[in-house]
Write an enzyme that holds these catalytic residues in place. Sequence first.
Site, PDB file in Angstrom:
ATOM      1  N   GLY A  56       0.800  -1.220   0.000  1.00  0.00           N
ATOM      2  CA  GLY A  56       0.000   0.000   0.000  1.00  0.00           C
ATOM      3  C   GLY A  56       0.831   1.268   0.000  1.00  0.00           C
ATOM      4  N   LEU A  89      -5.774  -5.192  -4.384  1.00  0.00           N
ATOM      5  CA  LEU A  89      -6.014  -4.271  -5.496  1.00  0.00           C
ATOM      6  C   LEU A  89      -6.840  -3.051  -5.116  1.00  0.00           C
ATOM      7  CD1 LEU A  89      -6.644  -6.821  -8.391  1.00  0.00           C
ATOM      8  CD2 LEU A  89      -4.493  -5.887  -7.515  1.00  0.00           C
ATOM      9  N   GLN A  90      -7.450  -3.073  -3.957  1.00  0.00           N
ATOM     10  CA  GLN A  90      -8.227  -1.923  -3.492  1.00  0.00           C
ATOM     11  C   GLN A  90      -7.335  -0.731  -3.177  1.00  0.00           C
ATOM     12  OE1 GLN A  90      -7.723  -1.777   0.097  1.00  0.00           O
ATOM     13  NE2 GLN A  90      -9.393  -0.547   0.929  1.00  0.00           N
ATOM     14  N   ARG A  91      -6.014  -0.971  -2.986  1.00  0.00           N
ATOM     15  CA  ARG A  91      -5.128   0.119  -2.565  1.00  0.00           C
ATOM     16  C   ARG A  91      -3.719   0.038  -3.160  1.00  0.00           C
ATOM     17  NH1 ARG A  91      -5.650  -3.900   0.590  1.00  0.00           N
ATOM     18  NH2 ARG A  91      -3.916  -4.854   1.704  1.00  0.00           N
ATOM     19  N   CYS A 140     -12.085 -12.066  19.267  1.00  0.00           N
ATOM     20  CA  CYS A 140     -12.614 -11.267  18.160  1.00  0.00           C
ATOM     21  C   CYS A 140     -12.595 -12.165  16.924  1.00  0.00           C
ATOM     22  CB  CYS A 140     -11.805  -9.988  17.960  1.00  0.00           C
ATOM     23  SG  CYS A 140     -10.091 -10.265  17.478  1.00  0.00           S
ATOM     24  N   CYS A 155      -3.502  -3.748   8.832  1.00  0.00           N
ATOM     25  CA  CYS A 155      -4.433  -3.317   7.788  1.00  0.00           C
ATOM     26  C   CYS A 155      -5.530  -4.347   7.551  1.00  0.00           C
ATOM     27  CB  CYS A 155      -3.648  -3.052   6.509  1.00  0.00           C
ATOM     28  SG  CYS A 155      -4.643  -2.515   5.118  1.00  0.00           S
ATOM     29  N   ASN A 174       4.289  -4.376   9.834  1.00  0.00           N
ATOM     30  CA  ASN A 174       4.413  -5.041  11.134  1.00  0.00           C
ATOM     31  C   ASN A 174       5.520  -4.373  11.937  1.00  0.00           C
ATOM     32  OD1 ASN A 174       7.054  -6.884  11.017  1.00  0.00           O
ATOM     33  ND2 ASN A 174       6.058  -6.956   9.010  1.00  0.00           N
ATOM     34  N   SER A 200      -7.350  -9.016  -2.756  1.00  0.00           N
ATOM     35  CA  SER A 200      -7.609  -8.059  -1.681  1.00  0.00           C
ATOM     36  C   SER A 200      -6.616  -6.906  -1.679  1.00  0.00           C
ATOM     37  CB  SER A 200      -7.572  -8.765  -0.321  1.00  0.00           C
ATOM     38  OG  SER A 200      -6.292  -9.334  -0.088  1.00  0.00           O
ATOM     39  N   ASP A 233      10.136  -7.417  -0.775  1.00  0.00           N
ATOM     40  CA  ASP A 233       8.819  -7.904  -0.366  1.00  0.00           C
ATOM     41  C   ASP A 233       8.764  -9.387  -0.724  1.00  0.00           C
ATOM     42  OD1 ASP A 233       5.948  -8.373  -0.059  1.00  0.00           O
ATOM     43  OD2 ASP A 233       5.738  -6.185  -0.151  1.00  0.00           O
TER      44      ASP A 233
END
Length: 368
Positions: A39, A69-71, A326, A186, A129, A67, A60
């Site tokens: 991101g 590709l939204q950002r 959670c 994120c 992280n 998931s 990386d």
Amino acid sequence: MFTQAENLRYARHFSVEKIGRAGQETLKQSSILCIGAGGIGSPALLYLAACGVGKLAFIDDDSVELSNLQRQVLFSERDEGRAKVECARDKLFALNTACELVPINDRLSLANIDVLLDGYDLVIDGSDNYETRYLVADACAQKKIPLISASIYQFSGQLIALSHQSSPCYRCLYPNPPPEGVIPNCAQAGVLGTVPGVLGTLAATEAIKHLLNLPEKLNNSFVQLDLLNMQMKRHPIITRKDCPTCQLHKPLKDLSEAPKKANAIPVLTCEALKSWFDSGKAFTLIDVREAWERDICQIDGDKAVPLADIREMDVSEFKSPLVIYCRSGGRSAQAVYWLKNRGLKDVYNLQGGIIAWIKDFEPHKSSY
């Protein structure tokens, strides 16, 4: 010297008084290592290549997922499953063939960071992280490499710029990382897709200002951005006399290992929780998720206390020990941290959250 193509490409830079041809030549001779090609890294790398930074390395070890590709604007649907650094190399080469690209398909670690940082003029950290973030910050401080660090959360972000020239370091601001899971990442907390675009672009901007040594650069300071309310605040970073990195000069290994044990969050496995249920042990199970999540699934016999209410809840009404859960363990770790700081000793985070519980013991229930 610039080629005719470069004269056309960078004409708008030449016209900027604080850049000009000399500044563009500086960028051409500069090198940057970017930690993460996600991101933050995506927009940062795109603009750095476009602006003519001569050498860009990026590390990386992830592959592209839908998931992302939204950002993560370096990638497209056809890249799904490919290594991020390979996709980034192809996209950046198509943008600027004159830029030397060094894709590193690996995970940054204590074992390789010393070699990886050698020879670069500046580091941009867009990791997601705290282990990596602190490792990068400590190494840059010890090697005196300028660092631009960016992070994001929902509608907000933070940008930190450190020159590491007889000046404060990351641990002067944040001495130790928070306990694992206390600050959701994120994937757990979510983020508006444009927010990393803003922070990555700001990181690239500050990197260029540092390379050009512009007096207006963000230096030994951090900026907090609230993009929901469109507010920005700038704060200085003050050198701490007891800072283990820039004052005590501890080895990287000592710095990375020291806080882990002290900051540990007590966890309870799903297997242990099942045995508590089976044995009839007295305890309280608390779900800190939102109401819409409980509509999908929940663990029988629990109590609902949304995370926003955990700080103020009356713990005396619940039978100890407390087990907090959670979806996957992030928000519940934060709740355990808060409760322990209030003095509660017998409180646990359900490892893996309800996702792990359903997978292991109630697969007939809906999940998400």
